[in-house]
Design a protein around this motif. Sequence first.
Motif, PDB file in Angstrom:
ATOM      1  N   GLU A 341       4.563 -29.658 107.305  1.00  0.00           N
ATOM      2  CA  GLU A 341       3.994 -29.873 108.637  1.00  0.00           C
ATOM      3  C   GLU A 341       3.126 -31.133 108.592  1.00  0.00           C
ATOM      4  O   GLU A 341       2.121 -31.188 107.886  1.00  0.00           O
ATOM      5  N   LEU A 342       3.518 -32.158 109.346  1.00  0.00           N
ATOM      6  CA  LEU A 342       2.735 -33.388 109.405  1.00  0.00           C
ATOM      7  C   LEU A 342       1.763 -33.268 110.568  1.00  0.00           C
ATOM      8  O   LEU A 342       2.132 -33.392 111.731  1.00  0.00           O
ATOM      9  N   LEU A 343       0.506 -33.005 110.233  1.00  0.00           N
ATOM     10  CA  LEU A 343      -0.500 -32.616 111.218  1.00  0.00           C
ATOM     11  C   LEU A 343      -1.643 -33.613 111.238  1.00  0.00           C
ATOM     12  O   LEU A 343      -1.924 -34.299 110.257  1.00  0.00           O
ATOM     13  N   ASN A 344      -2.317 -33.687 112.360  1.00  0.00           N
ATOM     14  CA  ASN A 344      -3.608 -34.377 112.445  1.00  0.00           C
ATOM     15  C   ASN A 344      -3.537 -35.790 111.883  1.00  0.00           C
ATOM     16  O   ASN A 344      -4.129 -36.096 110.852  1.00  0.00           O
ATOM     17  N   ARG A 345      -2.824 -36.663 112.574  1.00  0.00           N
ATOM     18  CA  ARG A 345      -2.706 -38.057 112.153  1.00  0.00           C
ATOM     19  C   ARG A 345      -3.366 -38.944 113.206  1.00  0.00           C
ATOM     20  O   ARG A 345      -2.697 -39.579 114.006  1.00  0.00           O
ATOM     21  N   PRO A 346      -4.706 -38.992 113.220  1.00  0.00           N
ATOM     22  CA  PRO A 346      -5.383 -39.807 114.228  1.00  0.00           C
ATOM     23  C   PRO A 346      -5.105 -41.294 114.046  1.00  0.00           C
ATOM     24  O   PRO A 346      -4.721 -41.749 112.960  1.00  0.00           O
ATOM     25  N   ASP A 347      -5.350 -42.041 115.114  1.00  0.00           N
ATOM     26  CA  ASP A 347      -5.336 -43.500 115.044  1.00  0.00           C
ATOM     27  C   ASP A 347      -6.744 -43.922 114.666  1.00  0.00           C
ATOM     28  O   ASP A 347      -7.634 -44.027 115.499  1.00  0.00           O
ATOM     29  N   TRP A 348      -6.968 -44.157 113.386  1.00  0.00           N
ATOM     30  CA  TRP A 348      -8.316 -44.480 112.928  1.00  0.00           C
ATOM     31  C   TRP A 348      -8.679 -45.943 113.157  1.00  0.00           C
ATOM     32  O   TRP A 348      -9.859 -46.273 113.295  1.00  0.00           O
ATOM     33  N   ASP A 349      -7.689 -46.840 113.170  1.00  0.00           N
ATOM     34  CA  ASP A 349      -8.018 -48.268 113.171  1.00  0.00           C
ATOM     35  C   ASP A 349      -7.771 -48.964 114.501  1.00  0.00           C
ATOM     36  O   ASP A 349      -7.945 -50.176 114.610  1.00  0.00           O
ATOM     37  N   GLY A 350      -7.359 -48.215 115.536  1.00  0.00           N
ATOM     38  CA  GLY A 350      -7.225 -48.805 116.858  1.00  0.00           C
ATOM     39  C   GLY A 350      -5.924 -49.528 117.115  1.00  0.00           C
ATOM     40  O   GLY A 350      -5.825 -50.275 118.100  1.00  0.00           O
ATOM     41  N   ASP A 351      -4.891 -49.307 116.285  1.00  0.00           N
ATOM     42  CA  ASP A 351      -3.605 -49.952 116.561  1.00  0.00           C
ATOM     43  C   ASP A 351      -2.712 -49.081 117.432  1.00  0.00           C
ATOM     44  O   ASP A 351      -1.549 -49.383 117.637  1.00  0.00           O
ATOM     45  N   ARG A 352      -3.297 -47.987 117.972  1.00  0.00           N
ATOM     46  CA  ARG A 352      -2.619 -47.060 118.900  1.00  0.00           C
ATOM     47  C   ARG A 352      -1.458 -46.332 118.247  1.00  0.00           C
ATOM     48  O   ARG A 352      -0.531 -45.854 118.921  1.00  0.00           O
ATOM     49  N   THR A 353      -1.526 -46.182 116.936  1.00  0.00           N
ATOM     50  CA  THR A 353      -0.508 -45.462 116.176  1.00  0.00           C
ATOM     51  C   THR A 353      -1.203 -44.612 115.124  1.00  0.00           C
ATOM     52  O   THR A 353      -2.123 -45.085 114.450  1.00  0.00           O
ATOM     53  N   GLY A 354      -0.771 -43.356 114.978  1.00  0.00           N
ATOM     54  CA  GLY A 354      -1.364 -42.498 113.963  1.00  0.00           C
ATOM     55  C   GLY A 354      -1.158 -43.044 112.568  1.00  0.00           C
ATOM     56  O   GLY A 354      -0.115 -43.647 112.263  1.00  0.00           O
ATOM     57  N   GLU A 355      -2.157 -42.856 111.711  1.00  0.00           N
ATOM     58  CA  GLU A 355      -2.083 -43.394 110.360  1.00  0.00           C
ATOM     59  C   GLU A 355      -1.109 -42.596 109.495  1.00  0.00           C
ATOM     60  O   GLU A 355      -0.927 -41.397 109.680  1.00  0.00           O
ATOM     61  N   GLY A 356      -0.515 -43.259 108.534  1.00  0.00           N
ATOM     62  CA  GLY A 356       0.337 -42.593 107.559  1.00  0.00           C
ATOM     63  C   GLY A 356      -0.476 -42.109 106.372  1.00  0.00           C
ATOM     64  O   GLY A 356      -1.694 -42.334 106.278  1.00  0.00           O
ATOM     65  N   ASP A 357       0.190 -41.418 105.470  1.00  0.00           N
ATOM     66  CA  ASP A 357      -0.390 -40.967 104.200  1.00  0.00           C
ATOM     67  C   ASP A 357      -1.393 -39.835 104.334  1.00  0.00           C
ATOM     68  O   ASP A 357      -2.018 -39.447 103.354  1.00  0.00           O
ATOM     69  N   GLN A 358      -1.587 -39.293 105.539  1.00  0.00           N
ATOM     70  CA  GLN A 358      -2.526 -38.182 105.699  1.00  0.00           C
ATOM     71  C   GLN A 358      -1.759 -36.881 105.849  1.00  0.00           C
ATOM     72  O   GLN A 358      -0.866 -36.777 106.699  1.00  0.00           O
ATOM     73  N   VAL A 359      -2.096 -35.887 105.035  1.00  0.00           N
ATOM     74  CA  VAL A 359      -1.425 -34.592 105.090  1.00  0.00           C
ATOM     75  C   VAL A 359      -2.472 -33.490 105.118  1.00  0.00           C
ATOM     76  O   VAL A 359      -3.647 -33.716 104.822  1.00  0.00           O
ATOM     77  N   PHE A 360      -2.032 -32.299 105.492  1.00  0.00           N
ATOM     78  CA  PHE A 360      -2.881 -31.109 105.468  1.00  0.00           C
ATOM     79  C   PHE A 360      -2.416 -30.222 104.318  1.00  0.00           C
ATOM     80  O   PHE A 360      -1.231 -29.899 104.211  1.00  0.00           O
ATOM     81  N   LEU A 361      -3.368 -29.796 103.491  1.00  0.00           N
ATOM     82  CA  LEU A 361      -3.074 -28.953 102.339  1.00  0.00           C
ATOM     83  C   LEU A 361      -3.641 -27.558 102.558  1.00  0.00           C
ATOM     84  O   LEU A 361      -4.580 -27.366 103.328  1.00  0.00           O
ATOM     85  N   ASN A 362      -3.052 -26.593 101.869  1.00  0.00           N
ATOM     86  CA  ASN A 362      -3.390 -25.190 102.052  1.00  0.00           C
ATOM     87  C   ASN A 362      -4.313 -24.718 100.928  1.00  0.00           C
ATOM     88  O   ASN A 362      -3.902 -24.691  99.756  1.00  0.00           O
ATOM     89  N   PRO A 363      -5.571 -24.328 101.248  1.00  0.00           N
ATOM     90  CA  PRO A 363      -6.464 -23.823 100.203  1.00  0.00           C
ATOM     91  C   PRO A 363      -5.985 -22.541  99.546  1.00  0.00           C
ATOM     92  O   PRO A 363      -6.562 -22.108  98.547  1.00  0.00           O
ATOM     93  N   GLY A 364      -4.942 -21.918 100.104  1.00  0.00           N
ATOM     94  CA  GLY A 364      -4.362 -20.761  99.447  1.00  0.00           C
ATOM     95  C   GLY A 364      -3.615 -21.123  98.175  1.00  0.00           C
ATOM     96  O   GLY A 364      -3.433 -20.275  97.295  1.00  0.00           O
ATOM     97  N   GLU A 365      -3.197 -22.392  98.053  1.00  0.00           N
ATOM     98  CA  GLU A 365      -2.494 -22.832  96.849  1.00  0.00           C
ATOM     99  C   GLU A 365      -3.520 -22.997  95.730  1.00  0.00           C
ATOM    100  O   GLU A 365      -4.520 -23.699  95.893  1.00  0.00           O
ATOM    101  N   PRO A 366      -3.316 -22.370  94.586  1.00  0.00           N
ATOM    102  CA  PRO A 366      -4.382 -22.282  93.576  1.00  0.00           C
ATOM    103  C   PRO A 366      -4.914 -23.623  93.082  1.00  0.00           C
ATOM    104  O   PRO A 366      -6.119 -23.783  92.882  1.00  0.00           O
ATOM    105  N   ARG A 367      -4.048 -24.611  92.859  1.00  0.00           N
ATOM    106  CA  ARG A 367      -4.538 -25.867  92.277  1.00  0.00           C
ATOM    107  C   ARG A 367      -5.405 -26.638  93.273  1.00  0.00           C
ATOM    108  O   ARG A 367      -6.429 -27.220  92.887  1.00  0.00           O
ATOM    109  N   PHE A 368      -4.998 -26.684  94.537  1.00  0.00           N
ATOM    110  CA  PHE A 368      -5.814 -27.388  95.519  1.00  0.00           C
ATOM    111  C   PHE A 368      -7.133 -26.657  95.723  1.00  0.00           C
ATOM    112  O   PHE A 368      -8.190 -27.283  95.843  1.00  0.00           O
ATOM    113  N   ARG A 369      -7.082 -25.325  95.769  1.00  0.00           N
ATOM    114  CA  ARG A 369      -8.333 -24.576  95.921  1.00  0.00           C
ATOM    115  C   ARG A 369      -9.252 -24.835  94.736  1.00  0.00           C
ATOM    116  O   ARG A 369     -10.470 -25.029  94.906  1.00  0.00           O
TER     117      ARG A 369
END
Length: 526
Positions: A341-369
């Motif tokens: 799920e590619l979620l929450n990709r704001p336009d941080w720099d004002g080019d009117r396009t959502g930024e790449g390289d941003q993902v949402f991770l699940n704290p239920g996964e042991p290594r990320f938690r």
Amino acid sequence: MALIDADLSFDPRDPHFPLPGTDVRWAVQVFTTGNGYGLDPARCHFQDGRLRCDRLARLGGQRTADGGVEVELRTGGDRAEWTISVDHPEPVKAVKLLLTGLPDEPWWAPNTGRGHELGGRFQLDYPGPEWATPWAASGDVALSVRDPLVRRQVLHVHRPAYAPGRIVELVHLPAASARTTHHRVPPIRLRRGGLDADLDEHLSFVERAHQLVPWEQRTDVPDWLRDVALVVTLHGQHWTGHVFNTFPAMAEALRFLSGHVEPHRVLAYLPGWEGRYYHDYPRYRPGADLGGDAGFHRLADAARELGVRLMPMFGGHGANVTAYPDWERSVIRNDTGRYAELLNRPDWDGDRTGEGDQVFLNPGEPRFRAHLVDSVSEVVREFGVDAAFFDTLGYWFNDPRYELVDGYRRLVAELRDRHPELLFAAEGWWDALSALFPLSQQWFGVDRDLREPRVLTRYARTTGHLAEGTPGPGSTGVHEKGFVPRPADVARPGHIPVVGIVGDTIAEHADEVAAIARWAQAHPPR
């Protein structure tokens, strides 16, 4: 297109059944990952409150299909309760109860803003910002779901062209991590009259189901939080690298505020302290451009000298894939587990396009938690901060690999085991989330007047979002909203006032900041 705008372009031709003693009629639909189904009217038998149907029909009734539904409808006095059991050759994705004949009046939920009743076509999704607990009312009727687990519930109201009046839909979605070919829907309750009593009954159920503890009895609320009168948002570094406040500037802001509010009643919230906001998630060390480790040490020392508490911000889900190479292991996936799920990709720099390289991770996964736990713990041990704020935890996702709320519970439990006195806060709130996080940020602003504030105040407290505009032109600092006028200060139950500080806030608007601080001390949260 928004999901609420999606609908069938034909009449599903559902067979409807009576609710005895009323004008209400009801129907059931079943959904798998492959299709949607109604009941085959030729194979339905309804008598003495029991419906048995041993064959389904594709929506529209053109073809029959395998599967069956049993419904037990219990009625008595002013109440009715549906318990629905479904069997299908494919795993069950959702079950819908459809109701017609209910009062044609606006709806509201406990956390709906007073004066913001819901009419026409609308949708509420639990758990989420608009539906804090699965209970809602229209006129003298309350509709609720008594689910012991945190699972998606949807209330959708519309007037399709094929129907003579309004249809009220209550949709229940099993956890994607536990889908089976047989599913029993938790009780769906309808009550006429006695709305206050019914909401109290619902909250009593929620308390038992999610181990919610009244605010006065919570052991995870440090004594100092009960005295906090003002949250100060000290904006650090924007995604682009623009610095709003260095660590020395943050310390000066706290010294200024201490002249207008008792400093032990201040909680300083630090978004963008780790460097470029969101860009550096999930690496959590003091940003070099703000003063690095040495500067953060001096800020922490200054706060302790004043008596101010510090709460740095951590990403509950967010990550930059370049900063966390193991992201694919824990990225939140769609409900069938087939893609990220590619979620929450704001336009941080004002080019009117959502930024790449941003993902949402699940704290239920042991290594990320474990990464989150170790990161927070390191900051607590090294700098002695008093609280940890977790971004975006109020969002809920039906990830089939790791149940999200279970991940939240484990995250809090593992951190509390290491740091029993640490306060945990989250962005957003709903019933089960309040059991884990006694403090939250209110998505809709501190000026929202909750219709039934006890759904919050009985258990927790909330404060303004980091996107609340700062004094003056209303900069939202590290957030992507740009400029938003700061709302007038209004005392609301359970809401702790907030003031944001960016680079020129005190230099240009010192009088306004001082007035806000004095007002907050004079209006402690109830």
